[in-house]
Motif scaffolding. Structure first.
Motif, PDB file in Angstrom:
ATOM      1  N   VAL A 185       0.825  -1.223   0.000  1.00  0.00           N
ATOM      2  CA  VAL A 185       0.000   0.000   0.000  1.00  0.00           C
ATOM      3  C   VAL A 185       0.855   1.267   0.000  1.00  0.00           C
ATOM      4  N   TYR A 186       2.182   1.112   0.161  1.00  0.00           N
ATOM      5  CA  TYR A 186       3.051   2.282   0.212  1.00  0.00           C
ATOM      6  C   TYR A 186       3.872   2.402  -1.065  1.00  0.00           C
ATOM      7  N   VAL A 187       4.691   3.444  -1.122  1.00  0.00           N
ATOM      8  CA  VAL A 187       5.515   3.694  -2.294  1.00  0.00           C
ATOM      9  C   VAL A 187       6.552   2.587  -2.488  1.00  0.00           C
ATOM     10  N   ALA A 188       6.840   1.840  -1.422  1.00  0.00           N
ATOM     11  CA  ALA A 188       7.820   0.755  -1.502  1.00  0.00           C
ATOM     12  C   ALA A 188       7.148  -0.590  -1.798  1.00  0.00           C
ATOM     13  N   CYS A 189       6.045  -0.579  -2.490  1.00  0.00           N
ATOM     14  CA  CYS A 189       5.340  -1.821  -2.829  1.00  0.00           C
ATOM     15  C   CYS A 189       6.149  -2.620  -3.860  1.00  0.00           C
ATOM     16  N   PRO A 190       6.567  -3.827  -3.550  1.00  0.00           N
ATOM     17  CA  PRO A 190       7.352  -4.627  -4.507  1.00  0.00           C
ATOM     18  C   PRO A 190       6.571  -4.929  -5.795  1.00  0.00           C
ATOM     19  N   TYR A 191       5.274  -5.150  -5.667  1.00  0.00           N
ATOM     20  CA  TYR A 191       4.418  -5.468  -6.820  1.00  0.00           C
ATOM     21  C   TYR A 191       4.452  -4.331  -7.840  1.00  0.00           C
ATOM     22  N   ASN A 192       4.188  -3.119  -7.377  1.00  0.00           N
ATOM     23  CA  ASN A 192       4.160  -1.969  -8.284  1.00  0.00           C
ATOM     24  C   ASN A 192       5.545  -1.626  -8.819  1.00  0.00           C
ATOM     25  N   MET A 193       6.569  -1.784  -7.969  1.00  0.00           N
ATOM     26  CA  MET A 193       7.929  -1.468  -8.415  1.00  0.00           C
ATOM     27  C   MET A 193       8.385  -2.443  -9.491  1.00  0.00           C
ATOM     28  N   LEU A 194       8.028  -3.719  -9.358  1.00  0.00           N
ATOM     29  CA  LEU A 194       8.406  -4.710 -10.363  1.00  0.00           C
ATOM     30  C   LEU A 194       7.716  -4.423 -11.693  1.00  0.00           C
ATOM     31  N   ARG A 195       6.443  -4.069 -11.654  1.00  0.00           N
ATOM     32  CA  ARG A 195       5.731  -3.710 -12.893  1.00  0.00           C
ATOM     33  C   ARG A 195       6.339  -2.454 -13.523  1.00  0.00           C
ATOM     34  N   ARG A 196       6.688  -1.502 -12.695  1.00  0.00           N
ATOM     35  CA  ARG A 196       7.311  -0.266 -13.175  1.00  0.00           C
ATOM     36  C   ARG A 196       8.651  -0.563 -13.848  1.00  0.00           C
ATOM     37  N   TYR A 197       9.424  -1.429 -13.239  1.00  0.00           N
ATOM     38  CA  TYR A 197      10.727  -1.786 -13.798  1.00  0.00           C
ATOM     39  C   TYR A 197      10.583  -2.515 -15.134  1.00  0.00           C
ATOM     40  N   LEU A 198       9.667  -3.463 -15.207  1.00  0.00           N
ATOM     41  CA  LEU A 198       9.455  -4.204 -16.456  1.00  0.00           C
ATOM     42  C   LEU A 198       9.017  -3.273 -17.571  1.00  0.00           C
ATOM     43  N   SER A 199       8.161  -2.301 -17.235  1.00  0.00           N
ATOM     44  CA  SER A 199       7.676  -1.357 -18.241  1.00  0.00           C
ATOM     45  C   SER A 199       8.804  -0.459 -18.749  1.00  0.00           C
ATOM     46  N   LEU A 200       9.607   0.083 -17.827  1.00  0.00           N
ATOM     47  CA  LEU A 200      10.692   0.982 -18.228  1.00  0.00           C
ATOM     48  C   LEU A 200      11.789   0.253 -18.997  1.00  0.00           C
ATOM     49  N   SER A 201      11.999  -1.018 -18.689  1.00  0.00           N
ATOM     50  CA  SER A 201      13.068  -1.774 -19.348  1.00  0.00           C
ATOM     51  C   SER A 201      12.586  -2.514 -20.600  1.00  0.00           C
ATOM     52  N   ASN A 202      11.309  -2.332 -20.941  1.00  0.00           N
ATOM     53  CA  ASN A 202      10.724  -2.987 -22.124  1.00  0.00           C
ATOM     54  C   ASN A 202      10.871  -4.505 -22.076  1.00  0.00           C
ATOM     55  N   GLN A 203      10.646  -5.062 -20.903  1.00  0.00           N
ATOM     56  CA  GLN A 203      10.681  -6.504 -20.737  1.00  0.00           C
ATOM     57  C   GLN A 203       9.275  -7.010 -20.416  1.00  0.00           C
ATOM     58  N   THR A 204       9.027  -8.260 -20.730  1.00  0.00           N
ATOM     59  CA  THR A 204       7.747  -8.880 -20.397  1.00  0.00           C
ATOM     60  C   THR A 204       8.014 -10.173 -19.622  1.00  0.00           C
ATOM     61  N   ILE A 205       6.981 -10.683 -19.003  1.00  0.00           N
ATOM     62  CA  ILE A 205       7.123 -11.914 -18.217  1.00  0.00           C
ATOM     63  C   ILE A 205       7.235 -13.149 -19.105  1.00  0.00           C
ATOM     64  N   PHE A 206       7.238 -12.941 -20.416  1.00  0.00           N
ATOM     65  CA  PHE A 206       7.403 -14.067 -21.341  1.00  0.00           C
ATOM     66  C   PHE A 206       8.828 -14.155 -21.873  1.00  0.00           C
ATOM     67  N   ASP A 207       9.659 -13.152 -21.546  1.00  0.00           N
ATOM     68  CA  ASP A 207      11.054 -13.169 -21.989  1.00  0.00           C
ATOM     69  C   ASP A 207      11.863 -14.160 -21.147  1.00  0.00           C
ATOM     70  N   SER A 208      12.918 -14.683 -21.742  1.00  0.00           N
ATOM     71  CA  SER A 208      13.790 -15.618 -21.017  1.00  0.00           C
ATOM     72  C   SER A 208      15.085 -14.945 -20.559  1.00  0.00           C
ATOM     73  N   ASN A 209      15.231 -13.646 -20.785  1.00  0.00           N
ATOM     74  CA  ASN A 209      16.435 -12.926 -20.374  1.00  0.00           C
ATOM     75  C   ASN A 209      16.512 -12.801 -18.854  1.00  0.00           C
ATOM     76  N   TYR A 210      17.726 -12.564 -18.372  1.00  0.00           N
ATOM     77  CA  TYR A 210      17.880 -12.285 -16.950  1.00  0.00           C
ATOM     78  C   TYR A 210      17.125 -11.004 -16.605  1.00  0.00           C
ATOM     79  N   LEU A 211      16.458 -11.012 -15.465  1.00  0.00           N
ATOM     80  CA  LEU A 211      15.641  -9.869 -15.065  1.00  0.00           C
ATOM     81  C   LEU A 211      16.506  -8.646 -14.762  1.00  0.00           C
ATOM     82  N   PHE A 212      17.587  -8.854 -14.013  1.00  0.00           N
ATOM     83  CA  PHE A 212      18.463  -7.741 -13.633  1.00  0.00           C
ATOM     84  C   PHE A 212      19.787  -7.856 -14.381  1.00  0.00           C
ATOM     85  N   ARG A 213      19.981  -6.934 -15.327  1.00  0.00           N
ATOM     86  CA  ARG A 213      21.180  -6.945 -16.161  1.00  0.00           C
ATOM     87  C   ARG A 213      21.922  -5.619 -16.022  1.00  0.00           C
TER      88      ARG A 213
END
Length: 308
Positions: A185-213
């Motif tokens: 419920v706060y700004v440090a929500c892991p759920y929202n931060m993960l979605r934000r990161y995937l969006s900014l990095s142009n990655q999807t949950i169907f990619d096989s690349n390493y998440l953190f590069r």
């Protein structure tokens, strides 16, 4: 058969034992002795030499286990079963042991303050670091688990997401662990931060690349490298501590602070012990108890219950 026998230990353990055995081999060959099979008295003299050179108990323990491992693979008599070797190993643990300096955990409020500082940032480098911090804290993740995550290891649900941990220090038989993390419920929500990161990095949950590069900058643009390789431990430590340091002061923090911080916060919040143990993927009570730093109020309950 030799290849199958070596598979009884992890690759990293085999590499470690080979390294220590080669040092023993060099030492004894210069003295004209045999490294395999080794004479128990020669092994004892080698450990005595290490003790006199003030090597830590970790080095001496690794040396003893490497000799035991090498002789076991060959089906030879174990020289480390000798009483001299056993007593010298106990001597190392008693006299050459250095005090343990555990990393200190950040608080939940610290993570909220860090995320609030970068809440408006669209720089992928900052968001990547924040995402690693929150996933490590909320999932009780070791860095090798965090760095091994791939995009297709993520499954989003309406109110939580799942992470598949395919490689874990405690997963000796390669069982896949699934970690579930609730939407916050706060700004440090892991759920929202993960979605934000995937969006900014142009990655999807169907990619096989390493998440953190690793990231690179071109003019004013920052992007993840196109090559699928995980972020190194050294670089991750530098980035994560750099984000946390302005908010933690003189705390002795490291990458393992995220796992211990999440575990301690959950334990002191009254989380069910069985669920807490499963979330942290601990095999035994002794290993999980090492992560718990009870709060002062919890420790005072013991004497309060004495009704004095």
């Amino acid at each position: 058969m030799a290849q199958k026998l070596s598979g009884s230990r992890s690759d990293n353990t085999n590499i470690k034992y080979i390294s220590y055995f080669k040092k023993w081999e060099k030492f004894i060959s210069e003295k004209g002795g045999s490294s395999l099979p080794a004479s128990p008295i020669h092994a004892a003299l080698y450990i005595t030499d290490l003790l006199e050179k003030c090597f830590s108990d970790h080095v001496i323990s690794a040396t003893v286990y490497s000799l035991k491992w090498a002789h076991g693979l060959k089906g030879l008599q174990d020289p480390t079963d000798n009483s001299f070797v056993k007593n010298l190993l106990e001597n190392a643990k008693r006299n050459n042991c250095k005090p343990t300096s555990k990393k200190e955990p950040p608080s939940t409020q610290t993570l909220i303050d860090v995320c609030a500082e970068y809440s408006e940032s669209s720089d992928i480098l900052f968001v990547r670091d924040l995402c690693m911090i929150l996933l490590g804290f909320a999932g009780f993740l070791r860095y090798d688990e965090l760095s091994s995550l791939r995009c297709n290891d993520i499954v989003f649900r309406d109110d939580h997401f799942c992470l598949k941990i395919r490689k874990s220090k405690t997963g000796q038989y390669r069982l896949v662990h699934e970690i579930v993390t609730s939407k916050g419920v706060y700004v440090a929500c892991p759920y929202n931060m993960l979605r934000r990161y995937l969006s900014l990095s142009n990655q999807t949950i169907f990619d096989s690349n390493y998440l953190f590069r690793p990231c690179f900058r071109s003019n004013s643009t920052c992007k993840l490298t196109y090559k699928s390789k995980p972020l190194s431990y050294t670089r991750a430590r530098e980035c994560i501590i750099g984000r946390l340091r302005p908010f933690t002061g003189d705390l002795n923090i490291g990458l393992h602070s995220l796992r211990s911080g999440g575990a301690i916060t959950a334990a002191n919040s009254g989380v069910n012990d069985r669920c807490w143990k499963r979330h942290g993927r601990w095999k035994s009570d002794s290993s999980k108890d090492g992560y718990v730093a009870d709060s002062l109020s919890s420790r005072l309950v013991v004497s309060q219950k004495l009704s004095l």
